[in-house]
Design an enzyme around this catalytic site. Structure first.
Site, PDB file in Angstrom:
ATOM      1  N   ASP A 169      38.884 -49.159  64.501  1.00 29.01           N
ATOM      2  CA  ASP A 169      38.905 -50.190  65.529  1.00 29.01           C
ATOM      3  C   ASP A 169      39.257 -51.558  64.952  1.00 29.01           C
ATOM      4  O   ASP A 169      38.878 -51.899  63.826  1.00 29.01           O
ATOM      5  CB  ASP A 169      37.521 -50.257  66.184  1.00 29.01           C
ATOM      6  CG  ASP A 169      37.414 -51.306  67.264  1.00 29.01           C
ATOM      7  OD1 ASP A 169      38.121 -51.167  68.278  1.00 29.01           O
ATOM      8  OD2 ASP A 169      36.638 -52.258  67.088  1.00 29.01           O
ATOM      9  N   GLU A 218      44.035 -49.011  65.140  1.00 26.55           N
ATOM     10  CA  GLU A 218      44.255 -49.848  66.316  1.00 26.55           C
ATOM     11  C   GLU A 218      44.646 -51.231  65.780  1.00 26.55           C
ATOM     12  O   GLU A 218      43.797 -52.014  65.388  1.00 26.55           O
ATOM     13  CB  GLU A 218      42.998 -49.948  67.176  1.00 26.55           C
ATOM     14  CG  GLU A 218      43.261 -50.706  68.465  1.00 26.55           C
ATOM     15  CD  GLU A 218      42.108 -51.577  68.928  1.00 26.55           C
ATOM     16  OE1 GLU A 218      42.161 -52.062  70.061  1.00 26.55           O
ATOM     17  OE2 GLU A 218      41.162 -51.802  68.136  1.00 26.55           O
TER      18      GLU A 218
END
Length: 736
Positions: free
Chosen positions: A414, A467
């Protein structure tokens, strides 16, 4: 012991002001007099005796030397130390026999302490935290925690009445780890660490950074877990997952938030358990044809509204849905169904809750001290100090832990951009340049490279996905070639551009034509995954269906055509739950998906289309083998902006049949359109998003069309098609 020495010892024992409680408590022989003395802290005891283990004889009754429960005494007839037990009598006259933890030696060996100290130990989850074991013939639990700047650390919990005087820990100064073996601790006991600041005051009780189980929030204690090896039955999956994870294989990911995928209809506020999800979610994903499930973070986290992106206990699966053993059973069920499991992993920041990592030993241990590097202004969280070897080692061990201990098949990392840039979400003057004067976080870069190298080395077949929302080069290039070493990168630009195009009224799409084509300019600069994730259906963005223009029929037709474009575009696929049946409202983490919508034919049609797209994607080599190679794609029609028509050919490895894809993003049917194709033969219609069974108008060219020897669009052959309104058509050359 002289009176001054006795007073000093009593102050240290009662106040807990010692880094070496093993020199204070237990059995000791005076080097000058030869006297054997036993000292123990037993608050609440009325009397304490020392029983010789071999004979069962009580050798001495200790004297209470402090009202807080400190007992001591000399075994008058003992010439040398001996093996013993403590015999406690409480105020009610009840007796209890117990082991003395201070007669037992350390568990951590010299090599472990050395590797931990240099931040180069790749199995710290087997050494730190809490482990049930038998040590020197005694059953109990070993506790170990890194807190190098503390004045004293004690383990407190349900087994010692949360009294920090009972089990003060031994410090290994070279590595900063405190440890103690506590007899008779059992699975399910709860605990924390009581830490005395070097200035003499107690910090808030801390959860174990390496706890393998935690209480269900809002409770915050760590739980003594059964760390014995789970009997895995997924050997066949583990042997083949390396081949399945290759870049030329299909990868279609279903992103799930476990707490809101489905709730118990009779108890809508009750989460389904990991085992219930194994029975319901796994077969559903299998029927829908997805190859992987991606779980939004399941590391234990205190605030449910963070969706798991602010974790506290990185090594513990959240107790909201069951135990670690239950989670392993869920993974087993996925693998038995040939479904891989990807975890959202959050090494970029952590919350500042008092019981977590923040100021863990009274200093900025895990986070940067300077707020310009250690505080995240956008999320009000703290940022790991990647330049500290022990912190980097902690995080890399966590990645290895999930893949080795839980057989996880991939990590989606993330917020990578927030890690790479020192000035991320900061204004001028709010960040510190690196040694070269620019904004690259060199420590984070090194950490990510090391993490990817170590993970791929130790866990073959595991994939990592970044990401990352910027144009940082080489995200999916191997670290040895100057990249960060990820297998895939989320293509955030593709998602933003194409959704921006789709929300336009079709009459205006001609002015935004490049929203659908620009992604091909850079489509092969990285190994991309095309994400329609949870981020696209929250924060007042509405649902995917809700973004589509027009009346109900047009909204559903637009969504179906867009999904057809997604599943045929180069790149691996990701869709957030609910999108597969066209949920109409924005995602709400506090409620189940709107499964009742599947009583409506529009929603049934979207769900059936997604399943058929997954089937076609997996069964058609040209749609996946060269997802990340320029040789797998060729435009047929790219500049028909006035009609909003796009056409392209997908190609596979040598011998794969080519596929023609045609998209019409206007509500007008178009007849007799000619498209170039690379070979002659019969092109079979394998997917048509406008079919009646999907909720469309049923304009089609079924069962397909034969190519003519008419050169067109730069190809040697061509086909003539009727284009349904707001549709995607997929044709595969059939070799009879």
């Amino acid at each position: 012991m002289t009176e001054p020495a006795m007073n000093e010892w009593i102050d240290a024992a009662v106040g807990g002001n010692t880094t070496d409680p093993f020199a204070v408590f237990g059995m000791h022989q005076d080097p000058d007099t030869g006297a054997v003395e036993v000292r123990t802290m037993q608050p609440g005891a009325l009397a304490v005796g020392v029983r010789e283990r071999a004979t069962g004889e009580t050798r001495v009754l200790l004297k209470q030397v402090h009202e807080d429960g400190l007992f001591a005494g000399v075994v008058l007839d003992a010439k040398t130390p001996f093996d013993y037990l403590l015999e406690m009598t409480d105020a009610a006259g009840e007796k209890r026999i117990a082991e003395d933890p201070y007669r037992l030696g350390p568990v951590l060996g010299e090599i472990d302490r050395h590797l931990i100290g240099e931040g180069n130990h790749w199995e710290i989850h087997q050494k730190l935290g809490c482990h049930l074991m038998t040590h020197e013939g005694v059953a109990g639990a070993h506790f170990a925690v890194w807190a190098p700047n503390a004045k004293r650390v004690s383990v407190v919990g349900s087994f010692n009445n949360w009294d920090g005087r009972r089990h003060a820990m031994r410090l290994h100064p070279g590595c900063g780890v405190w440890e103690i073996f506590v007899p008779d601790v059992a699975q399910g006991d709860i605990y924390k660490y009581e830490i005395l600041h070097r200035d003499g005051y107690l910090l808030p009780l801390k959860a174990d950074p390496l706890a393998f189980q935690a209480q269900c929030p809002p409770a915050t204690a760590s739980v003594v877990a059964d760390t014995r090896e789970f009997t895995w039955r997924d050997g066949a999956w583990m042997e083949k997952r390396g081949a399945l994870g290759r870049i030329d294989k299909p990868m279609s990911v279903y992103e799930v938030h476990l707490g809101s995928w489905r709730r118990d209809p009779d108890q809508p506020n009750r989460f389904l358990t990991y085992r219930e999800l194994a029975e319901l979610l796994v077969p559903y994903v299998k029927r829908m044809g997805f190859t992987h499930i991606e779980l939004m973070p399941i590391n234990e986290f205190p605030f449910y509204g963070s969706w798991g992106y602010q974790p506290i206990s990185l090594f513990a699966p959240t107790a909201r849905y069951g135990s670690p053993q239950d989670f392993k059973e869920f993974i087993e069920a996925c693998h038995a169904a040939d479904i891989g499991v990807i975890l959202d992993w959050v090494p970029g920041h952590f919350p500042s809750d008092d019981h977590g990592l923040a100021q863990f030993d009274g200093t900025h241990l895990y986070e940067h001290q300077d707020s310009r590097q250690g505080f995240h202004p956008e999320w009000n969280t703290l940022i790991y100090n990647y330049g500290r070897n022990e912190v980097s080692n902690f995080l890399i061990n966590n990645a290895l832990f999930w893949c080795e201990r839980f057989h996880i098949d991939g990590l989606r990392v993330d917020a990578v951009a927030s890690m790479l840039y020192l000035d991320y979400a900061r204004k001028d003057g709010e960040w510190i340049p690196n040694e070269y004067g620019d904004n690259k976080n060199l420590d984070a870069i090194k950490f990510l490279r090391n993490m990817n190298e170590r993970l791929h080395e130790r866990c073959p077949g595991v994939v990592t996905i970044a990401e990352e929302s910027t144009s940082w080069p080489g995200i999916s290039r191997p670290a040895k070639r100057g990249g960060l070493g990820f297998d895939y990168k989320w293509n955030m630009g593709w998602m933003h551009d194409t959704l921006g195009y789709m929300k336009k009224d079709p009459i205006h799409r001609q002015y935004h034509h490049n929203g659908m084509t620009f992604g091909l300019v850079y489509a092969f600069s990285e190994n991309f995954m095309l994400p329609l994730s949870h981020d696209e259906v929250v924060h007042m963005k509405g649902s995917l269906l809700g973004r589509m223009p027009g009346d109900t029929w047009q909204q559903f037709a637009n969504l179906r055509a867009y999904f057809g474009f997604l599943w045929t575009h180069p790149g691996k696929k990701l869709l957030f739950m609910g999108g597969e049946f066209g949920q109409g409202r924005e995602w709400n983490h506090d409620a189940s998906l709107d499964w009742h919508l599947l009583d409506i034919h529009w929603h049934q049609g979207v769900q059936r289309l997604v399943a058929d797209l997954n089937k076609a994607y997996q069964e058609t080599p040209a749609l996946h083998e060269l997802d990340c190679e320029p040789g797998g794609f060729e435009w047929v029609k790219v500049d028909n902006k006035d009609e909003s028509v796009f056409a392209f050919v997908r190609k596979g490895l040598r011998g794969a049949d080519p596929v023609l894809v045609v998209c019409n993003f206007t509500p007008l049917p178009r007849g007799d359109w000619r498209f170039g194709v690379p070979k002659g033969g019969f092109y079979e219609e394998i997917v048509n998003s406008d079919l009646e069974m999907y909720g469309g108008s049923n304009v089609n060219n079924s069962p397909g069309v034969a190519a003519e020897e008419t050169p067109w669009d730069g190809f040697s052959h061509s086909v003539v098609l009727t284009l349904p309104p707001l549709s995607t058509l997929i044709y595969r050359l059939r070799q009879d």
